[in-house]
Design an enzyme around this catalytic site. Structure first.
Site, PDB file in Angstrom:
ATOM      1  N   CYS A 240      64.492  51.911  71.256  1.00 30.10           N
ATOM      2  CA  CYS A 240      64.720  51.549  72.657  1.00 30.10           C
ATOM      3  C   CYS A 240      63.390  51.123  73.267  1.00 30.10           C
ATOM      4  O   CYS A 240      62.377  51.796  73.061  1.00 30.10           O
ATOM      5  CB  CYS A 240      65.284  52.761  73.408  1.00 30.10           C
ATOM      6  SG  CYS A 240      65.630  52.426  75.134  1.00 30.10           S
TER       7      CYS A 240
ATOM      8  N   HIS B 275      74.811  51.169  73.080  1.00 27.73           N
ATOM      9  CA  HIS B 275      73.485  51.631  73.515  1.00 27.73           C
ATOM     10  C   HIS B 275      73.181  51.098  74.924  1.00 27.73           C
ATOM     11  O   HIS B 275      72.735  51.856  75.798  1.00 27.73           O
ATOM     12  CB  HIS B 275      72.451  51.140  72.490  1.00 27.73           C
ATOM     13  CG  HIS B 275      71.024  51.445  72.806  1.00 27.73           C
ATOM     14  ND1 HIS B 275      70.215  52.170  71.960  1.00 27.73           N
ATOM     15  CD2 HIS B 275      70.239  51.103  73.859  1.00 27.73           C
ATOM     16  CE1 HIS B 275      68.999  52.266  72.495  1.00 27.73           C
ATOM     17  NE2 HIS B 275      68.988  51.636  73.648  1.00 27.73           N
TER      18      HIS B 275
ATOM     19  N   GLY C 170      68.204  44.116  73.048  1.00 28.71           N
ATOM     20  CA  GLY C 170      69.042  44.412  74.207  1.00 28.71           C
ATOM     21  C   GLY C 170      68.180  44.991  75.320  1.00 28.71           C
ATOM     22  O   GLY C 170      67.144  45.604  75.056  1.00 28.71           O
TER      23      GLY C 170
END
Ligand code: NI
Length: 173
Positions: free
Chosen positions: A95, A137, A46
């Site tokens: 992340c 997220h 993502g």
């Protein structure tokens, strides 16, 4: 296609709130294409606009396994969670803006998301499991929230110090 540079903490754009997209134009589609390529090149699942130093409410994701499988990109504009399950789920998250760092994060186990798709059409997605974590997220990013904001201060400080150290060593930007 030119890739974007992914920014890392503590860049201020990661703490900023992204603004709604007025219309899904060719420029927005080109941004999404570039973001997807940037995400694939970084082996992410993502990527939100804030992470490429843009402040519009756009994210891309692809939960399909990279090796061998067909890409299954999802382009999300102006997302809004309209339902959250009462059950929670704990999964390890990472992340691309906090390279190499992971922590367990608790979130609602399922969410229903409405958004505009690549063509500007209204779309809806019921996300469960890992996809539910990813959707929440990425939406967090658009509100200036990071996964480390969901964990204890002790763990957060540890991760922030590791990133500072990696930067001093010249291993990340
Ligand atoms: Ni992230």
């Amino acid at each position: 296609m030119d890739k974007y540079n992914i920014i890392n903490i503590p860049h201020p754009t990661l703490k900023a709130t992204a603004q709604p997209v007025a219309m899904v134009t060719d420029d927005v589609r080109q941004q999404m294409d570039r973001m997807l390529q940037t995400m694939y090149d970084a082996s992410g699942i993502g990527l939100a606009a804030n992470q490429v130093n843009l402040l519009n409410r756009v994210f891309v994701m692809d939960m399909a396994p990279r090796e061998g499988g067909d890409p299954r990109p999802i382009f999300v504009v102006n997302p809004e969670i309209i339902w959250r399950s009462e059950e929670f789920s704990v999964m390890e998250e990472g992340c691309l803006s906090i390279p190499g760092q992971y922590a367990e994060v608790e979130r609602p186990a399922s969410v229903r998301l409405i958004y505009l798709d690549y063509h500007g059409q209204p779309a809806e997605l019921l996300a469960e499991g890992a996809m539910a974590h990813c959707v929440q997220h990425e939406l967090d990013h658009l509100n200036g929230v990071l996964f480390i904001d969901h964990i204890s201060k002790l763990k957060r400080d540890m991760i922030v110090r590791k990133i500072e150290k990696l930067r001093k060593l010249g291993e990340i930007l």
